[in-house]
Design a protein around this motif. Structure first.
Motif, mmCIF file in Angstrom:
data_model
loop_
_atom_site.group_PDB
_atom_site.id
_atom_site.type_symbol
_atom_site.label_atom_id
_atom_site.label_comp_id
_atom_site.label_asym_id
_atom_site.label_seq_id
_atom_site.Cartn_x
_atom_site.Cartn_y
_atom_site.Cartn_z
ATOM 1 N N LEU A 175 0.834 -1.209 0.000
ATOM 2 C CA LEU A 175 0.000 0.000 0.000
ATOM 3 C C LEU A 175 0.864 1.253 0.000
ATOM 4 O O LEU A 175 0.569 2.232 -0.705
ATOM 5 C CB LEU A 175 -0.913 -0.002 1.230
ATOM 6 N N GLU A 176 1.967 1.218 0.761
ATOM 7 C CA GLU A 176 2.882 2.362 0.802
ATOM 8 C C GLU A 176 3.567 2.560 -0.547
ATOM 9 O O GLU A 176 3.715 3.691 -1.022
ATOM 10 C CB GLU A 176 3.923 2.142 1.897
ATOM 11 N N LEU A 177 3.988 1.442 -1.171
ATOM 12 C CA LEU A 177 4.621 1.529 -2.488
ATOM 13 C C LEU A 177 3.645 2.054 -3.531
ATOM 14 O O LEU A 177 4.025 2.804 -4.431
ATOM 15 C CB LEU A 177 5.157 0.157 -2.914
ATOM 16 N N GLU A 178 2.388 1.654 -3.414
ATOM 17 C CA GLU A 178 1.369 2.154 -4.340
ATOM 18 C C GLU A 178 1.215 3.663 -4.202
ATOM 19 O O GLU A 178 1.067 4.383 -5.190
ATOM 20 C CB GLU A 178 0.026 1.464 -4.063
ATOM 21 N N LYS A 179 1.283 4.130 -2.954
ATOM 22 C CA LYS A 179 1.191 5.567 -2.698
ATOM 23 C C LYS A 179 2.384 6.297 -3.307
ATOM 24 O O LYS A 179 2.232 7.331 -3.977
ATOM 25 C CB LYS A 179 1.124 5.804 -1.191
ATOM 26 N N VAL A 180 3.590 5.749 -3.072
ATOM 27 C CA VAL A 180 4.811 6.356 -3.621
ATOM 28 C C VAL A 180 4.770 6.319 -5.145
ATOM 29 O O VAL A 180 5.148 7.287 -5.823
ATOM 30 C CB VAL A 180 6.069 5.623 -3.102
ATOM 31 N N LYS A 181 4.320 5.185 -5.687
ATOM 32 C CA LYS A 181 4.217 5.029 -7.153
ATOM 33 C C LYS A 181 3.306 6.102 -7.740
ATOM 34 O O LYS A 181 3.628 6.724 -8.754
ATOM 35 C CB LYS A 181 3.680 3.643 -7.473
ATOM 36 N N GLN A 182 2.170 6.332 -7.080
ATOM 37 C CA GLN A 182 1.248 7.351 -7.564
ATOM 38 C C GLN A 182 1.871 8.737 -7.500
ATOM 39 O O GLN A 182 1.709 9.554 -8.427
ATOM 40 C CB GLN A 182 -0.035 7.317 -6.727
ATOM 41 N N GLU A 183 2.620 9.002 -6.425
ATOM 42 C CA GLU A 183 3.297 10.295 -6.288
ATOM 43 C C GLU A 183 4.312 10.497 -7.406
ATOM 44 O O GLU A 183 4.408 11.589 -7.984
ATOM 45 C CB GLU A 183 3.995 10.382 -4.927
ATOM 46 N N LYS A 184 5.084 9.447 -7.716
ATOM 47 C CA LYS A 184 6.084 9.536 -8.784
ATOM 48 C C LYS A 184 5.406 9.731 -10.139
ATOM 49 O O LYS A 184 5.874 10.513 -10.973
ATOM 50 C CB LYS A 184 6.966 8.288 -8.805
ATOM 51 N N GLU A 185 4.317 9.008 -10.363
ATOM 52 C CA GLU A 185 3.600 9.155 -11.638
ATOM 53 C C GLU A 185 3.027 10.565 -11.769
ATOM 54 O O GLU A 185 3.062 11.154 -12.858
ATOM 55 C CB GLU A 185 2.502 8.105 -11.737
ATOM 56 N N ASP A 186 2.507 11.096 -10.666
ATOM 57 C CA ASP A 186 1.984 12.467 -10.690
ATOM 58 C C ASP A 186 3.100 13.465 -10.988
ATOM 59 O O ASP A 186 2.904 14.426 -11.756
ATOM 60 C CB ASP A 186 1.324 12.816 -9.347
ATOM 61 N N LEU A 187 4.276 13.238 -10.374
ATOM 62 C CA LEU A 187 5.418 14.130 -10.606
ATOM 63 C C LEU A 187 5.875 14.050 -12.058
ATOM 64 O O LEU A 187 6.175 15.076 -12.685
ATOM 65 C CB LEU A 187 6.565 13.763 -9.675
ATOM 66 N N ILE A 188 5.913 12.831 -12.595
ATOM 67 C CA ILE A 188 6.304 12.646 -14.003
ATOM 68 C C ILE A 188 5.331 13.383 -14.919
ATOM 69 O O ILE A 188 5.744 14.095 -15.848
ATOM 70 C CB ILE A 188 6.364 11.150 -14.348
ATOM 71 N N ASN A 189 4.041 13.225 -14.667
ATOM 72 C CA ASN A 189 3.033 13.914 -15.487
ATOM 73 C C ASN A 189 3.155 15.426 -15.357
ATOM 74 O O ASN A 189 2.998 16.162 -16.347
ATOM 75 C CB ASN A 189 1.627 13.466 -15.074
ATOM 76 N N LYS A 190 3.481 15.891 -14.143
ATOM 77 C CA LYS A 190 3.658 17.324 -13.928
ATOM 78 C C LYS A 190 4.846 17.846 -14.728
ATOM 79 O O LYS A 190 4.759 18.898 -15.376
ATOM 80 C CB LYS A 190 3.865 17.589 -12.441
ATOM 81 N N LYS A 191 5.966 17.100 -14.691
ATOM 82 C CA LYS A 191 7.163 17.532 -15.411
ATOM 83 C C LYS A 191 6.937 17.479 -16.924
ATOM 84 O O LYS A 191 7.429 18.330 -17.665
ATOM 85 C CB LYS A 191 8.360 16.664 -15.016
ATOM 86 N N LYS A 192 6.193 16.482 -17.372
ATOM 87 C CA LYS A 192 5.875 16.419 -18.801
ATOM 88 C C LYS A 192 5.008 17.599 -19.212
ATOM 89 O O LYS A 192 5.180 18.158 -20.299
ATOM 90 C CB LYS A 192 5.171 15.096 -19.109
ATOM 91 N N ALA A 193 4.082 17.975 -18.336
ATOM 92 C CA ALA A 193 3.224 19.131 -18.627
ATOM 93 C C ALA A 193 4.045 20.413 -18.657
ATOM 94 O O ALA A 193 3.835 21.283 -19.518
ATOM 95 C CB ALA A 193 2.117 19.229 -17.573
ATOM 96 N N GLU A 194 5.001 20.546 -17.711
ATOM 97 C CA GLU A 194 5.885 21.720 -17.711
ATOM 98 C C GLU A 194 6.693 21.777 -18.999
ATOM 99 O O GLU A 194 6.847 22.839 -19.602
ATOM 100 C CB GLU A 194 6.835 21.649 -16.514
ATOM 101 N N ARG A 195 7.204 20.628 -19.377
ATOM 102 C CA ARG A 195 8.007 20.533 -20.602
ATOM 103 C C ARG A 195 7.169 20.934 -21.818
ATOM 104 O O ARG A 195 7.613 21.683 -22.686
ATOM 105 C CB ARG A 195 8.518 19.105 -20.739
ATOM 106 N N GLN A 196 5.945 20.435 -21.858
ATOM 107 C CA GLN A 196 5.061 20.744 -22.979
ATOM 108 C C GLN A 196 4.728 22.233 -23.015
ATOM 109 O O GLN A 196 4.646 22.835 -24.088
ATOM 110 C CB GLN A 196 3.772 19.913 -22.867
ATOM 111 N N ALA A 197 4.550 22.826 -21.823
ATOM 112 C CA ALA A 197 4.244 24.260 -21.761
ATOM 113 C C ALA A 197 5.395 25.086 -22.313
ATOM 114 O O ALA A 197 5.178 26.066 -23.043
ATOM 115 C CB ALA A 197 3.945 24.661 -20.312
ATOM 116 N N VAL A 198 6.630 24.694 -21.980
ATOM 117 C CA VAL A 198 7.805 25.407 -22.506
ATOM 118 C C VAL A 198 7.862 25.289 -24.022
ATOM 119 O O VAL A 198 8.120 26.261 -24.732
ATOM 120 C CB VAL A 198 9.100 24.850 -21.869
#
Length: 395
Positions: A184-207
Protein backbone atom coordinates in the motif's frame (compact mmCIF):
# COMPACT_ATOMS: atom_id res chain seq x y z
CA UNK A 1 -8.05 101.35 16.44
CA UNK A 2 -5.07 103.20 17.93
CA UNK A 3 -1.50 102.52 16.90
CA UNK A 4 -0.68 100.65 20.12
CA UNK A 5 -3.56 98.24 19.55
CA UNK A 6 -2.54 97.64 15.91
CA UNK A 7 0.96 96.80 17.00
CA UNK A 8 -0.36 94.41 19.61
CA UNK A 9 -2.60 92.58 17.10
CA UNK A 10 0.20 92.41 14.52
CA UNK A 11 2.55 91.03 17.11
CA UNK A 12 0.06 88.37 18.14
CA UNK A 13 -0.53 87.34 14.49
CA UNK A 14 3.19 87.12 13.79
CA UNK A 15 3.68 85.09 16.92
CA UNK A 16 0.88 82.74 15.95
CA UNK A 17 2.32 82.23 12.49
CA UNK A 18 5.78 81.63 13.87
CA UNK A 19 4.42 79.05 16.26
CA UNK A 20 2.31 77.28 13.58
CA UNK A 21 5.01 77.10 10.93
CA UNK A 22 7.05 74.30 12.51
CA UNK A 23 3.94 72.07 12.72
CA UNK A 24 3.08 72.65 9.04
CA UNK A 25 6.64 71.89 7.99
CA UNK A 26 6.71 68.79 10.23
CA UNK A 27 3.56 67.41 8.55
CA UNK A 28 5.02 67.99 5.10
CA UNK A 29 8.34 66.38 6.08
CA UNK A 30 6.51 63.31 7.41
CA UNK A 31 4.60 62.97 4.13
CA UNK A 32 7.81 63.25 2.11
CA UNK A 33 9.49 60.72 4.41
CA UNK A 34 6.63 58.25 3.84
CA UNK A 35 6.83 58.74 0.08
CA UNK A 36 10.59 58.21 0.17
CA UNK A 37 10.11 55.08 2.29
CA UNK A 38 7.56 53.73 -0.21
CA UNK A 39 9.89 54.44 -3.13
CA UNK A 40 12.76 52.73 -1.34
CA UNK A 41 10.54 49.71 -0.62
CA UNK A 42 9.52 49.55 -4.28
CA UNK A 43 13.17 49.74 -5.28
CA UNK A 44 13.97 46.92 -2.85
CA UNK A 45 11.10 44.83 -4.24
CA UNK A 46 12.25 45.40 -7.81
CA UNK A 47 15.83 44.55 -6.84
CA UNK A 48 14.58 41.31 -5.27
CA UNK A 49 12.57 40.50 -8.40
CA UNK A 50 15.63 41.17 -10.53
CA UNK A 51 17.72 38.96 -8.26
CA UNK A 52 15.16 36.17 -8.51
CA UNK A 53 14.95 36.62 -12.27
CA UNK A 54 18.71 36.30 -12.54
CA UNK A 55 18.50 33.02 -10.63
CA UNK A 56 15.90 31.56 -13.02
CA UNK A 57 16.93 29.64 -16.10
CA UNK A 58 17.15 31.99 -19.04
CA UNK A 59 17.14 29.92 -22.20
CA UNK A 60 14.46 27.66 -23.61
CA UNK A 61 16.64 24.58 -23.89
CA UNK A 62 18.22 25.10 -20.47
CA UNK A 63 14.69 25.06 -19.08
CA UNK A 64 14.00 21.86 -20.98
CA UNK A 65 17.25 20.32 -19.73
CA UNK A 66 16.44 21.19 -16.11
CA UNK A 67 12.94 19.73 -16.48
CA UNK A 68 14.39 16.66 -18.21
CA UNK A 69 16.81 16.01 -15.34
CA UNK A 70 13.92 16.11 -12.85
CA UNK A 71 11.86 13.91 -15.18
CA UNK A 72 14.69 11.38 -15.52
CA UNK A 73 15.14 11.28 -11.75
CA UNK A 74 11.43 10.73 -11.15
CA UNK A 75 11.32 8.05 -13.87
CA UNK A 76 14.30 6.21 -12.35
CA UNK A 77 12.69 6.37 -8.91
CA UNK A 78 9.42 5.06 -10.36
CA UNK A 79 11.27 2.14 -11.97
CA UNK A 80 12.86 1.34 -8.61
CA UNK A 81 9.46 1.47 -6.89
CA UNK A 82 8.01 -0.83 -9.54
CA UNK A 83 10.95 -3.24 -9.12
CA UNK A 84 10.46 -3.18 -5.34
CA UNK A 85 6.75 -3.88 -5.85
CA UNK A 86 7.48 -6.87 -8.09
CA UNK A 87 9.94 -8.24 -5.53
CA UNK A 88 7.44 -7.70 -2.73
CA UNK A 89 4.67 -9.43 -4.70
CA UNK A 90 6.98 -12.39 -5.19
CA UNK A 91 7.71 -12.44 -1.45
CA UNK A 92 3.99 -12.34 -0.67
CA UNK A 93 3.29 -15.21 -3.08
CA UNK A 94 6.10 -17.23 -1.51
CA UNK A 95 4.92 -16.48 2.04
CA UNK A 96 1.33 -17.37 1.13
CA UNK A 97 2.50 -20.74 -0.25
CA UNK A 98 4.59 -21.40 2.87
CA UNK A 99 1.66 -20.38 5.07
CA UNK A 100 -0.69 -22.78 3.31
CA UNK A 101 1.84 -25.62 3.60
CA UNK A 102 2.32 -24.86 7.31
CA UNK A 103 -1.44 -24.73 7.87
CA UNK A 104 -1.92 -28.07 6.08
CA UNK A 105 0.86 -29.65 8.16
CA UNK A 106 -0.61 -28.21 11.37
CA UNK A 107 -4.05 -29.46 10.46
CA UNK A 108 -2.68 -32.98 9.98
CA UNK A 109 -0.83 -32.88 13.31
CA UNK A 110 -3.83 -31.46 15.15
CA UNK A 111 -5.96 -34.28 13.72
CA UNK A 112 -3.51 -36.80 15.21
CA UNK A 113 -3.41 -34.86 18.47
CA UNK A 114 -7.19 -34.68 18.83
CA UNK A 115 -7.48 -38.41 18.07
CA UNK A 116 -4.88 -39.09 20.78
CA UNK A 117 -6.79 -36.95 23.30
CA UNK A 118 -10.02 -38.72 22.39
CA UNK A 119 -8.41 -42.16 22.84
CA UNK A 120 -7.05 -41.15 26.25
CA UNK A 121 -10.48 -39.84 27.26
CA UNK A 122 -12.20 -43.08 26.17
CA UNK A 123 -9.62 -45.61 27.32
CA UNK A 124 -7.93 -43.76 30.14
CA UNK A 125 -4.23 -42.96 30.46
CA UNK A 126 -1.94 -45.93 31.22
CA UNK A 127 -0.25 -45.29 34.59
CA UNK A 128 3.05 -46.49 35.94
CA UNK A 129 1.10 -48.54 38.53
CA UNK A 130 -0.80 -50.34 35.78
CA UNK A 131 2.52 -51.15 34.13
CA UNK A 132 3.94 -52.63 37.35
CA UNK A 133 0.84 -54.58 38.35
CA UNK A 134 0.07 -55.84 34.88
CA UNK A 135 3.60 -57.03 34.13
CA UNK A 136 4.11 -60.82 33.94
CA UNK A 137 7.81 -60.59 34.64
CA UNK A 138 10.70 -58.11 34.64
CA UNK A 139 11.20 -58.38 30.89
CA UNK A 140 7.53 -57.63 30.30
CA UNK A 141 7.82 -54.74 32.74
CA UNK A 142 10.83 -53.31 30.92
CA UNK A 143 9.04 -53.58 27.59
CA UNK A 144 5.96 -51.89 29.01
CA UNK A 145 8.04 -49.08 30.50
CA UNK A 146 9.84 -48.51 27.20
CA UNK A 147 6.53 -48.42 25.35
CA UNK A 148 5.14 -45.96 27.91
CA UNK A 149 8.18 -43.71 27.52
CA UNK A 150 7.77 -43.73 23.77
CA UNK A 151 4.10 -42.84 24.03
CA UNK A 152 4.85 -39.99 26.44
CA UNK A 153 7.71 -38.76 24.25
CA UNK A 154 5.52 -38.95 21.18
CA UNK A 155 2.76 -36.99 22.91
CA UNK A 156 5.23 -34.33 24.12
CA UNK A 157 6.87 -34.07 20.72
CA UNK A 158 3.48 -33.75 19.03
CA UNK A 159 2.44 -30.96 21.38
CA UNK A 160 5.77 -29.10 20.95
CA UNK A 161 5.59 -29.46 17.17
CA UNK A 162 2.06 -28.10 17.10
CA UNK A 163 3.20 -25.17 19.26
CA UNK A 164 6.15 -24.40 16.94
CA UNK A 165 4.00 -24.68 13.81
CA UNK A 166 1.36 -22.38 15.28
CA UNK A 167 4.08 -19.81 16.07
CA UNK A 168 5.44 -20.19 12.53
CA UNK A 169 1.98 -19.62 11.08
CA UNK A 170 1.50 -16.55 13.28
CA UNK A 171 4.89 -15.23 12.12
CA UNK A 172 4.05 -15.79 8.46
CA UNK A 173 0.68 -14.10 8.89
CA UNK A 174 2.41 -11.13 10.53
CA UNK A 175 4.90 -10.98 7.64
CA UNK A 176 2.05 -11.06 5.15
CA UNK A 177 0.33 -8.18 6.90
CA UNK A 178 3.61 -6.24 6.98
CA UNK A 179 4.29 -6.91 3.29
CA UNK A 180 0.74 -5.96 2.32
CA UNK A 181 1.14 -2.71 4.26
CA UNK A 182 4.38 -2.10 2.32
CA UNK A 183 2.50 -2.71 -0.93
CA UNK A 184 0.00 0.00 0.00
CA UNK A 185 2.88 2.36 0.80
CA UNK A 186 4.62 1.53 -2.49
CA UNK A 187 1.37 2.15 -4.34
CA UNK A 188 1.19 5.57 -2.70
CA UNK A 189 4.81 6.36 -3.62
CA UNK A 190 4.22 5.03 -7.15
CA UNK A 191 1.25 7.35 -7.56
CA UNK A 192 3.30 10.29 -6.29
CA UNK A 193 6.08 9.54 -8.78
CA UNK A 194 3.60 9.15 -11.64
CA UNK A 195 1.98 12.47 -10.69
CA UNK A 196 5.42 14.13 -10.61
CA UNK A 197 6.30 12.65 -14.00
CA UNK A 198 3.03 13.91 -15.49
CA UNK A 199 3.66 17.32 -13.93
CA UNK A 200 7.16 17.53 -15.41
CA UNK A 201 5.88 16.42 -18.80
CA UNK A 202 3.22 19.13 -18.63
CA UNK A 203 5.88 21.72 -17.71
CA UNK A 204 8.01 20.53 -20.60
CA UNK A 205 5.06 20.74 -22.98
CA UNK A 206 4.24 24.26 -21.76
CA UNK A 207 7.81 25.41 -22.51
CA UNK A 208 7.64 23.86 -25.98
CA UNK A 209 4.25 25.38 -26.72
CA UNK A 210 5.54 28.79 -25.65
CA UNK A 211 8.53 28.29 -27.93
CA UNK A 212 6.15 27.53 -30.78
CA UNK A 213 3.60 30.28 -30.15
CA UNK A 214 5.61 33.17 -28.70
CA UNK A 215 7.61 34.94 -31.39
CA UNK A 216 10.47 36.07 -29.16
CA UNK A 217 10.73 32.69 -27.44
CA UNK A 218 10.51 30.85 -30.75
CA UNK A 219 13.25 33.00 -32.24
CA UNK A 220 15.45 32.52 -29.19
CA UNK A 221 14.92 28.74 -29.28
CA UNK A 222 15.81 28.59 -32.96
CA UNK A 223 18.92 30.69 -32.40
CA UNK A 224 19.97 28.39 -29.56
CA UNK A 225 19.49 25.36 -31.79
CA UNK A 226 21.51 26.95 -34.58
CA UNK A 227 24.25 27.83 -32.06
CA UNK A 228 24.35 24.17 -30.97
CA UNK A 229 24.51 23.07 -34.61
CA UNK A 230 27.38 25.51 -35.28
CA UNK A 231 29.16 24.23 -32.17
CA UNK A 232 28.82 20.66 -33.46
CA UNK A 233 30.19 21.73 -36.85
CA UNK A 234 33.21 23.38 -35.22
CA UNK A 235 33.85 20.35 -33.00
CA UNK A 236 33.76 17.90 -35.92
CA UNK A 237 35.98 20.11 -38.07
CA UNK A 238 38.49 20.40 -35.23
CA UNK A 239 38.51 16.60 -34.82
CA UNK A 240 39.18 16.17 -38.54
CA UNK A 241 41.98 18.76 -38.44
CA UNK A 242 43.61 17.10 -35.44
CA UNK A 243 43.38 13.70 -37.11
CA UNK A 244 44.89 15.06 -40.32
CA UNK A 245 47.71 16.69 -38.36
CA UNK A 246 48.38 13.41 -36.55
CA UNK A 247 48.44 11.55 -39.86
CA UNK A 248 50.88 14.07 -41.37
CA UNK A 249 53.10 13.82 -38.32
CA UNK A 250 53.10 10.03 -38.55
CA UNK A 251 53.89 10.21 -42.30
CA UNK A 252 56.75 12.65 -41.90
CA UNK A 253 58.32 10.44 -39.22
CA UNK A 254 58.20 7.40 -41.51
CA UNK A 255 55.14 5.93 -39.79
CA UNK A 256 57.24 3.63 -37.62
CA UNK A 257 57.20 2.83 -33.95
CA UNK A 258 54.80 5.48 -32.64
CA UNK A 259 51.21 5.03 -31.61
CA UNK A 260 49.01 7.79 -33.00
CA UNK A 261 45.34 8.42 -33.65
CA UNK A 262 46.00 7.85 -37.33
CA UNK A 263 47.13 4.29 -36.69
CA UNK A 264 44.28 3.43 -34.28
CA UNK A 265 41.42 5.24 -36.03
CA UNK A 266 38.36 3.12 -36.86
CA UNK A 267 37.14 3.97 -40.35
CA UNK A 268 33.53 3.56 -41.46
CA UNK A 269 32.52 1.90 -44.71
CA UNK A 270 31.01 5.08 -46.14
CA UNK A 271 27.75 3.27 -46.86
CA UNK A 272 25.19 4.17 -44.20
CA UNK A 273 22.33 2.00 -42.97
CA UNK A 274 19.09 3.41 -41.58
CA UNK A 275 19.39 3.78 -37.79
CA UNK A 276 15.82 2.55 -37.25
CA UNK A 277 13.22 0.72 -39.31
CA UNK A 278 10.46 3.32 -39.29
CA UNK A 279 8.60 5.73 -41.59
CA UNK A 280 10.01 9.21 -42.24
CA UNK A 281 7.90 11.91 -40.61
CA UNK A 282 9.94 14.98 -41.59
CA UNK A 283 12.51 15.48 -44.34
CA UNK A 284 15.76 17.44 -44.43
CA UNK A 285 15.59 21.02 -45.71
CA UNK A 286 14.18 24.49 -45.29
CA UNK A 287 10.66 24.86 -44.00
CA UNK A 288 8.27 27.72 -43.20
CA UNK A 289 7.29 28.31 -39.57
CA UNK A 290 3.54 27.58 -39.39
CA UNK A 291 2.78 30.72 -37.36
CA UNK A 292 5.39 33.35 -38.24
CA UNK A 293 6.16 32.44 -41.87
CA UNK A 294 9.92 32.54 -41.31
CA UNK A 295 12.28 30.04 -42.96
CA UNK A 296 13.93 27.47 -40.70
CA UNK A 297 16.48 24.80 -41.61
CA UNK A 298 15.63 21.26 -40.52
CA UNK A 299 19.14 19.80 -40.54
CA UNK A 300 18.18 16.13 -40.54
CA UNK A 301 15.56 13.47 -41.21
CA UNK A 302 12.98 12.50 -38.59
CA UNK A 303 11.87 8.89 -38.14
CA UNK A 304 8.56 8.19 -36.40
CA UNK A 305 9.37 5.72 -33.59
CA UNK A 306 7.97 5.11 -30.11
CA UNK A 307 9.95 6.08 -27.05
CA UNK A 308 12.52 3.46 -26.09
CA UNK A 309 13.10 2.09 -29.61
CA UNK A 310 16.72 0.89 -30.06
CA UNK A 311 18.73 3.21 -32.34
CA UNK A 312 21.57 1.61 -34.32
CA UNK A 313 24.83 3.10 -35.57
CA UNK A 314 24.51 3.85 -39.29
CA UNK A 315 28.16 2.84 -39.73
CA UNK A 316 31.25 1.98 -37.71
CA UNK A 317 33.33 4.72 -36.12
CA UNK A 318 34.20 6.49 -32.88
CA UNK A 319 31.67 8.24 -30.62
CA UNK A 320 32.49 11.96 -30.65
CA UNK A 321 29.75 13.02 -28.24
CA UNK A 322 27.20 11.20 -26.07
CA UNK A 323 25.01 13.24 -23.74
CA UNK A 324 22.85 16.34 -23.54
CA UNK A 325 23.22 18.92 -26.32
CA UNK A 326 21.06 22.04 -26.09
CA UNK A 327 18.09 21.76 -28.44
CA UNK A 328 18.96 18.20 -29.44
CA UNK A 329 18.32 16.60 -26.02
CA UNK A 330 20.18 13.36 -25.33
CA UNK A 331 22.38 12.98 -28.41
CA UNK A 332 24.97 10.63 -29.86
CA UNK A 333 27.44 11.79 -32.55
CA UNK A 334 29.58 9.20 -34.35
CA UNK A 335 32.67 10.19 -36.36
CA UNK A 336 33.06 7.74 -39.26
CA UNK A 337 36.22 9.27 -40.75
CA UNK A 338 36.75 10.82 -44.20
CA UNK A 339 34.86 13.88 -42.95
CA UNK A 340 31.61 11.94 -42.41
CA UNK A 341 29.69 11.83 -39.13
CA UNK A 342 26.16 10.99 -38.06
CA UNK A 343 24.01 12.44 -35.30
CA UNK A 344 21.14 10.79 -33.38
CA UNK A 345 19.03 13.22 -31.31
CA UNK A 346 16.06 13.49 -28.90
CA UNK A 347 16.87 10.13 -27.30
CA UNK A 348 15.49 9.01 -23.95
CA UNK A 349 18.79 7.31 -23.14
CA UNK A 350 22.28 6.98 -24.60
CA UNK A 351 23.94 3.54 -24.64
CA UNK A 352 27.53 4.57 -25.46
CA UNK A 353 30.11 7.06 -24.22
CA UNK A 354 32.44 9.55 -25.89
CA UNK A 355 35.61 7.92 -27.27
CA UNK A 356 33.99 4.50 -27.57
CA UNK A 357 34.46 2.52 -30.78
CA UNK A 358 31.19 1.28 -32.28
CA UNK A 359 30.40 -1.07 -35.13
CA UNK A 360 27.76 -0.71 -37.81
CA UNK A 361 24.34 -1.73 -36.49
CA UNK A 362 25.35 -1.49 -32.81
CA UNK A 363 22.72 -0.01 -30.48
CA UNK A 364 23.95 3.46 -29.49
CA UNK A 365 20.81 4.94 -27.92
CA UNK A 366 17.09 4.59 -27.33
CA UNK A 367 14.69 6.99 -29.00
CA UNK A 368 12.73 9.50 -26.97
CA UNK A 369 11.27 12.97 -26.71
CA UNK A 370 14.01 15.11 -25.13
CA UNK A 371 15.27 18.58 -26.04
CA UNK A 372 13.28 20.61 -28.54
CA UNK A 373 10.97 17.75 -29.44
CA UNK A 374 7.17 17.85 -29.50
CA UNK A 375 6.73 14.06 -29.67
CA UNK A 376 8.72 10.80 -29.63
CA UNK A 377 10.90 10.40 -32.73
CA UNK A 378 14.50 10.05 -33.89
CA UNK A 379 16.20 13.06 -35.46
CA UNK A 380 19.01 11.75 -37.69
CA UNK A 381 21.69 13.94 -39.29
CA UNK A 382 24.52 13.24 -41.70
CA UNK A 383 27.36 15.75 -41.63
CA UNK A 384 30.14 16.06 -44.16
CA UNK A 385 33.11 18.05 -42.87
CA UNK A 386 30.84 19.17 -40.05
CA UNK A 387 28.09 20.59 -42.28
CA UNK A 388 24.62 18.95 -42.36
CA UNK A 389 23.60 17.17 -45.59
CA UNK A 390 20.42 15.39 -46.61
CA UNK A 391 20.69 11.91 -45.01
CA UNK A 392 18.62 10.35 -47.78
CA UNK A 393 21.54 10.84 -50.17
CA UNK A 394 23.66 8.47 -48.04
CA UNK A 395 21.26 5.79 -46.86
Amino acid sequence: MDRKTVKLVAGLLCGSLMMATPYWYHAEDEDLTNQLSNIQQQMTDEANKKSEAEKTIGTVYEQLHAIQIELDTATAELKQVQADRIKLDQEITKTEAELKAAQDKLQAREKVFYKRVRDIYINGRLSYLDVVIGSKDFSDFANRMEMLKRILHSDTELINTIKVEREEIASKKAKLEEDRAKVLELEKVKQEKEDLINKKKAERQAVLEKAMNDRDTAERAYNELMASSASITAMLQQRAAERAAAANAAGSSGGGGGSSEATTWVQGTGQLAAPVNAPITSDFGWRIHPIYGTSRLHAGTDFGVDEGTPVHAADGGVVAEAGWISGYGYTVIIDHGNGMSTLYAHNSEVAVSAGQTVSKGQVVSYSGNTGGSTGPHLHFEVRINGEPHDPMGYL
